[in-house]
Design an enzyme around this catalytic site. Sequence first.
Site, PDB file in Angstrom:
ATOM      1  N   ARG A  25      -9.265 -11.536  -4.412  1.00 21.40           N
ATOM      2  CA  ARG A  25      -9.273 -10.117  -4.817  1.00 21.40           C
ATOM      3  C   ARG A  25      -9.469  -9.950  -6.328  1.00 21.40           C
ATOM      4  O   ARG A  25      -9.538  -8.840  -6.832  1.00 21.40           O
ATOM      5  CB  ARG A  25      -7.966  -9.436  -4.401  1.00 21.40           C
ATOM      6  CG  ARG A  25      -7.740  -9.395  -2.907  1.00 21.40           C
ATOM      7  CD  ARG A  25      -6.492  -8.610  -2.555  1.00 21.40           C
ATOM      8  NE  ARG A  25      -5.994  -8.988  -1.251  1.00 21.40           N
ATOM      9  CZ  ARG A  25      -6.419  -8.482  -0.080  1.00 21.40           C
ATOM     10  NH1 ARG A  25      -7.340  -7.546  -0.071  1.00 21.40           N
ATOM     11  NH2 ARG A  25      -5.919  -8.899   1.067  1.00 21.40           N
ATOM     12  N   TYR A  34       0.796  -1.238   0.000  1.00 17.43           N
ATOM     13  CA  TYR A  34       0.000   0.000   0.000  1.00 17.43           C
ATOM     14  C   TYR A  34       0.823   1.281   0.000  1.00 17.43           C
ATOM     15  O   TYR A  34       0.266   2.374  -0.059  1.00 17.43           O
ATOM     16  CB  TYR A  34      -0.968  -0.013   1.196  1.00 17.43           C
ATOM     17  CG  TYR A  34      -1.996  -1.118   1.076  1.00 17.43           C
ATOM     18  CD1 TYR A  34      -2.926  -1.113   0.036  1.00 17.43           C
ATOM     19  CD2 TYR A  34      -2.020  -2.183   1.969  1.00 17.43           C
ATOM     20  CE1 TYR A  34      -3.856  -2.123  -0.098  1.00 17.43           C
ATOM     21  CE2 TYR A  34      -2.960  -3.210   1.846  1.00 17.43           C
ATOM     22  CZ  TYR A  34      -3.874  -3.173   0.804  1.00 17.43           C
ATOM     23  OH  TYR A  34      -4.788  -4.180   0.663  1.00 17.43           O
ATOM     24  N   HIS A  53     -14.920  -6.837  -3.223  1.00 19.97           N
ATOM     25  CA  HIS A  53     -14.935  -8.233  -3.649  1.00 19.97           C
ATOM     26  C   HIS A  53     -16.231  -8.977  -3.336  1.00 19.97           C
ATOM     27  O   HIS A  53     -16.437 -10.076  -3.827  1.00 19.97           O
ATOM     28  CB  HIS A  53     -13.725  -8.952  -3.017  1.00 19.97           C
ATOM     29  CG  HIS A  53     -12.443  -8.174  -3.182  1.00 19.97           C
ATOM     30  ND1 HIS A  53     -11.959  -7.831  -4.428  1.00 19.97           N
ATOM     31  CD2 HIS A  53     -11.593  -7.607  -2.273  1.00 19.97           C
ATOM     32  CE1 HIS A  53     -10.843  -7.113  -4.276  1.00 19.97           C
ATOM     33  NE2 HIS A  53     -10.609  -6.965  -2.978  1.00 19.97           N
ATOM     34  N   ALA A  74     -11.970  -3.855   0.793  1.00 13.18           N
ATOM     35  CA  ALA A  74     -12.385  -5.273   0.741  1.00 13.18           C
ATOM     36  C   ALA A  74     -13.839  -5.442   0.294  1.00 13.18           C
ATOM     37  O   ALA A  74     -14.200  -6.493  -0.256  1.00 13.18           O
ATOM     38  CB  ALA A  74     -12.168  -5.930   2.107  1.00 13.18           C
TER      39      ALA A  74
HETATM   40  C1  DQA Z   1      -7.584  -2.124  -1.980  1.00 17.81           C
HETATM   41  C2  DQA Z   1      -7.478  -3.566  -2.459  1.00 17.81           C
HETATM   42  C3  DQA Z   1      -8.448  -4.458  -1.698  1.00 17.81           C
HETATM   43  O1  DQA Z   1      -8.314  -5.809  -2.137  1.00 17.81           O
HETATM   44  C4  DQA Z   1      -8.133  -4.419  -0.221  1.00 17.81           C
HETATM   45  O2  DQA Z   1      -9.083  -5.192   0.501  1.00 17.81           O
HETATM   46  C5  DQA Z   1      -8.024  -3.049   0.329  1.00 17.81           C
HETATM   47  C6  DQA Z   1      -7.411  -2.003  -0.477  1.00 17.81           C
HETATM   48  C7  DQA Z   1      -6.516  -1.209  -2.631  1.00 17.81           C
HETATM   49  O3  DQA Z   1      -6.690   0.007  -2.581  1.00 17.81           O
HETATM   50  O4  DQA Z   1      -5.512  -1.710  -3.136  1.00 17.81           O
HETATM   51  O5  DQA Z   1      -8.362  -2.797   1.490  1.00 17.81           O
HETATM   52  O6  DQA Z   1      -8.861  -1.618  -2.358  1.00 17.81           O
END
Ligand code: DQA
Length: 146
Positions: free
Chosen positions: A110, A22, A79, A76
């Site tokens: 994901r 991230y 999904h 999340a």
């Molecule tokens: C997310 C990707 C999602 O799979 C994950 O659950 C997140 C962040 C991203 O910004 O990369 O919380 O949305």
Amino acid sequence: MKVSIINGPNLSRLDIRDSSIYGDLDYAELVSFVQAAATTHGFAAHIRQSDSESEIISWLHEAADESVPVIINPAAFTHYSYAIRDAAELVKAPLIEVHLSNPLSREEFRHTSVISGVANGTIAGFGPNSYVLALIALKALIESTT
Ligand code: DQA
């Protein structure tokens, strides 16, 4: 031009999430970065984060009622939340899905987005720049339809 920027669960805790996925910005820094980019591209951005599906749905209803375009990182909920998908479908102004990471290069769960089908487009994998690219795409979309 108004834009509602909606961030989903756990994005407020970027400080303790995996920085190799991230990035290094904490949530406050992400908000400042996106707010500055929005201003640069001529938007008045209302940026909010919630861990609650119900609150995110109410913000989408608000955008639908006020015809405000949306940039959403459903996190999340992307999904599996059919409720957020149905609320996103009510927004008739452009709606762009964004992700910091590239979910398609991560775990299999994901790989599905229940939101993409009701978004004008999805931008993923560019870290905070995913939001900047979404703002640029949104501006182009609005300009092409007005
Ligand atoms: C997310 C990707 C999602 O799979 C994950 O659950 C997140 C962040 C991203 O910004 O990369 O919380 O949305």
